[in-house]
Design an enzyme around this catalytic site. Structure first.
Site, mmCIF file in Angstrom:
data_model
loop_
_atom_site.group_PDB
_atom_site.id
_atom_site.type_symbol
_atom_site.label_atom_id
_atom_site.label_comp_id
_atom_site.label_asym_id
_atom_site.label_seq_id
_atom_site.Cartn_x
_atom_site.Cartn_y
_atom_site.Cartn_z
ATOM 1 N N CYS A 100 1.157 -3.188 -22.734
ATOM 2 C CA CYS A 100 0.978 -2.455 -21.472
ATOM 3 C C CYS A 100 1.950 -2.888 -20.389
ATOM 4 C CB CYS A 100 -0.457 -2.563 -20.980
ATOM 5 S SG CYS A 100 -0.951 -4.247 -20.606
ATOM 6 N N HIS B 141 0.822 -1.217 0.000
ATOM 7 C CA HIS B 141 0.000 0.000 0.000
ATOM 8 C C HIS B 141 0.850 1.259 0.000
ATOM 9 C CE1 HIS B 141 -3.477 -2.455 1.881
ATOM 10 N NE2 HIS B 141 -3.521 -2.463 0.572
HETATM 11 C C1 PEP Z 1 2.042 -7.353 -17.333
HETATM 12 O O1 PEP Z 1 1.994 -8.487 -16.835
HETATM 13 O O2 PEP Z 1 2.915 -6.978 -18.141
HETATM 14 C C2 PEP Z 1 1.010 -6.356 -16.973
HETATM 15 C C3 PEP Z 1 0.917 -5.197 -17.587
HETATM 16 O O3 PEP Z 1 0.192 -6.646 -15.953
HETATM 17 P P1 PEP Z 1 0.632 -6.600 -14.418
HETATM 18 O O4 PEP Z 1 1.985 -5.971 -14.334
HETATM 19 O O5 PEP Z 1 -0.424 -5.814 -13.733
HETATM 20 O O6 PEP Z 1 0.631 -8.046 -14.063
#
Ligand code: PEP
Ligand code: MG
Length: 591
Positions: free
Chosen positions: A514, A204
């Site tokens: 992402c 957090h």
């Molecule tokens: C990833 O796995 O690259 C992703 C964007 O999701 P997270 O980092 O939230 O697992």
């Protein structure tokens, strides 16, 4: 942790110690240290008389009241600074303070066993903590931290000690362990950065610092023993590096880096509304990855084109129960309206694994266990309330749904059919709604191997390079011991990225990335060369990426991608990317 001398290529003098922790919120800070040591309060174990026991019960009840008052104040500051999701964290602590079972048990034991209130509280909390502390899982450790925070607060108030909420202005706070409440209160004194010996990237306190844009290094073992109040510190929240009393040359270098970064950001922010594009005019799209709606106002200023990844599992902030459907609806609606006409990609709850979790089931290997889409399919209440909330919030039609941890087409089909059922039901009762596009996270090698099928059945895909690297290389993304093996430029990753992007483009399926790789300046030309045009990254990285994009030529990037795909080692790939960068990007851009 022993100090490691800086690499010679940093240009720093070799006599300065650099300490390495986990950079959990970006930014460079240079300021004096404030060592925040929490008092250890000794309790008397002498038995009380029956009369004193009654006084002790009254003291305990008064301490509860004072603790609640403190938490209400912190809750108010939190709501103002960060919004309701975070303040719910303190609401949960207040509920625990008022827990009738706990109150009854403590008062009964004081009267019957004639023990002092602090002693009974220690013993009662110890029972819960033992269970949490034996767990290696993040969620249990986080809950344990909350409990310790409440316990210490009650005991401090029993001893009539004041809450330390005021510290000198403009310091870097160093502590063994900080609670969310400490962070919130200290930020009122214009804190420049935080360093803690405990905590992880998803704790957090890390999330709060990221939302407040304050650098933090966590997991820097024994650092409180190395530093004194007023020592000058440099904190680099990206690399996780901390320096104590650096020489003037080192300070100058970090100042330059920080100023250059701010200058570049300011320059690119001025160009925020200008289109992001390559040198040859090919449009690029940069969207933001966000954890909370409070981040939205800042994403516009860096020129983001909407939110490409909203990690909705952060709504499970108190870890105890899924958020209510109505609360979710209001939350998503506010976000979507604020972002309109830009998109809001909501990733369905990716709970489990190393993330904040809801279940109390302990798994031997959580990252390979009950996580993401698996929980959503097995617990329809969670899935249904989130899908309904999204449908009801999608008045403007700019929400899209992203499915986490997809490894088979059946998983996608199940969510598609649930979504369709909800759309039909809403239509039947006269609530027409815009059906959102559905996309799949591509973050498991199994999904890459069936990418042709996946990209024919969804509206878009988003590549999660963090998990893709973890699962391809069998390297735990949060295990420090194997961090040097967590290599996103491994040929196995590079080749999968090429396959994913080219297949999606061939099948007319929108593709974005992402994972953290999207923020790496070295990776950008390779990804553009593979045919990627949409990136979802931490907002703060967009100015630099936009600037870098303007130095790229698509044809040259395509040739670079082909060359990288022919290499058999990460070292060769990185060397080639660096060499390309040296030739195409002016040095001052990357400082
Ligand atoms: C990833 O796995 O690259 C992703 C964007 O999701 P997270 O980092 O939230 O697992
Ligand atoms: Mg992931």
């Amino acid at each position: 942790m022993e100090p490691i001398l800086p690499q010679s290529d940093t240009g720093t003098k070799k006599n300065k110690a650099v300490f390495h922790g986990i950079g959990a919120s970006k930014g460079i800070a240079i300021a004096p240290a404030f060592l925040f040591i929490k008092n250890i309060i000794e309790h008397s174990s002498a038995p009380l008389s029956a009369e004193k026991a009654e006084i002790e019960v009254d003291k305990f009840l008064a301490a509860l009241q004072r603790s609640e008052k403190e938490l209400r104040k912190i809750e108010k500051v939190t709501t103002k600074k960060l919004g309701k999701v975070y303040s719910d964290l303190f609401q949960a602590q207040i509920m625990l303070l008022n827990d009738s079972v706990l109150i009854e048990c403590v008062t009964k034991r004081i009267r019957q066993e004639l023990k002092s209130a602090p002693l009974v509280i220690e013993e009662e909390f110890e029972k819960y903590l033992e269970h949490f502390n034996n767990s290696t899982e993040q969620m249990f450790q986080e809950r344990a931290q909350d409990l310790i925070d409440i316990k210490n607060r009650i005991i401090r108030n029993l001893h009539n000690q004041k809450l330390q909420s005021k510290i000198p202005e403009g310091m870097i706070v160093v502590s063994t362990c900080l609670s969310p409440a400490d962070i919130i209160l200290f930020t009122r004194a214009n804190v420049k950065a935080f360093i803690t010996e405990t905590g992880g990237i998803t704790s957090h306190i890390s999330l709060i610092c990221r939302s407040l844009n304050i650098p933090i290094i966590v997991g820097l073992s024994n650092f409180t023993q190395k530093v004194k109040t007023n020592d000058l510190l440099i904190v680099d929240g990206s690399s996780g590096e901390a320096l104590i009393n650096p020489d003037s040359e080192t300070i100058r270098q970090y100042q330059n880096r920080s100023e250059e970064k701010s200058r570049l950001e300011a320059q690119t922010c001025r160009l925020a509304d200008a289109p992001a594009q390559t040198k040859c005019g090919q449009p690029l799209h940069f969207c933001s990855n966000i954890d909370f709606k409070e981040e939205i106002p800042s994403i516009r200023s860096v020129g983001a084109r909407g939110v490409g990844l909203f990690r909705s599992e952060n709504l499970f902030i108190d870890n105890t129960k899924p958020p209510q459907e109505e609360d979710q609806t209001a939350y998503y609606k506010e976000m979507a309206e604020e972002l309109f006409p830009d998109p809001l990609v909501i990733r369905l709850f990716d709970i489990g694994g190393d993330k904040l979790i809801y279940s109390t089931i302990r798994e031997p290997n959580p990252n390979l266990g009950w996580r993401g889409i698996r929980i959503l399919i097995d617990v329809p209440e969670i899935l249904d309330s989130q899908l309904l909330a999204i449908l009801k919030a999608n008045d403007k039609g700019n929400i899209q749904i992203l499915l986490p941890m997809i490894s088979s087409i059946e998983e996608i089909m199940q969510i598609q059919s649930s979504l369709k059922r909800h759309v039909d039901n809403l239509n039947t009762i006269g609530l027409s709604c815009c059906e959102p596009d559905i996309g799949a996270m591509i973050e498991i090698p199994a999904a890459v191997l069936i990418i042709d099928e996946i990209t024919r059945m969804v509206d878009f895909i988003s590549i999660g390079t963090n998990d893709l690297t973890q699962y391809t290389l069998a390297v735990d993304r949060n295990n420090e011991i194997v961090q040097d093996l967590f290599d996103k430029f491994h040929p196995a990753i590079i080749r999968q990225l090429h396959t994913i992007i080219t297949t999606a483009n061939k099948n007319g399926c929108r593709v974005s990335l992402c994972g953290d790789m999207g923020s790496d300046p070295l990776a950008l030309p390779f990804l553009v060369g593979c045919g990627l045009r949409v990136f979802s990254v931490v907002s703060a990285d967009i100015p630099l990426l936009k600037t870098l994009g303007r130095h790229l030529d698509v044809k040259e990037s395509e040739a670079l991608a082909r060359e990288c795909l022919s290499f058999d080692s990460s070292e060769k790939i990185k060397a080639h990317l660096k060499e390309f960068q040296m030739r195409h990007v002016p040095q001052n851009v990357l400082m």
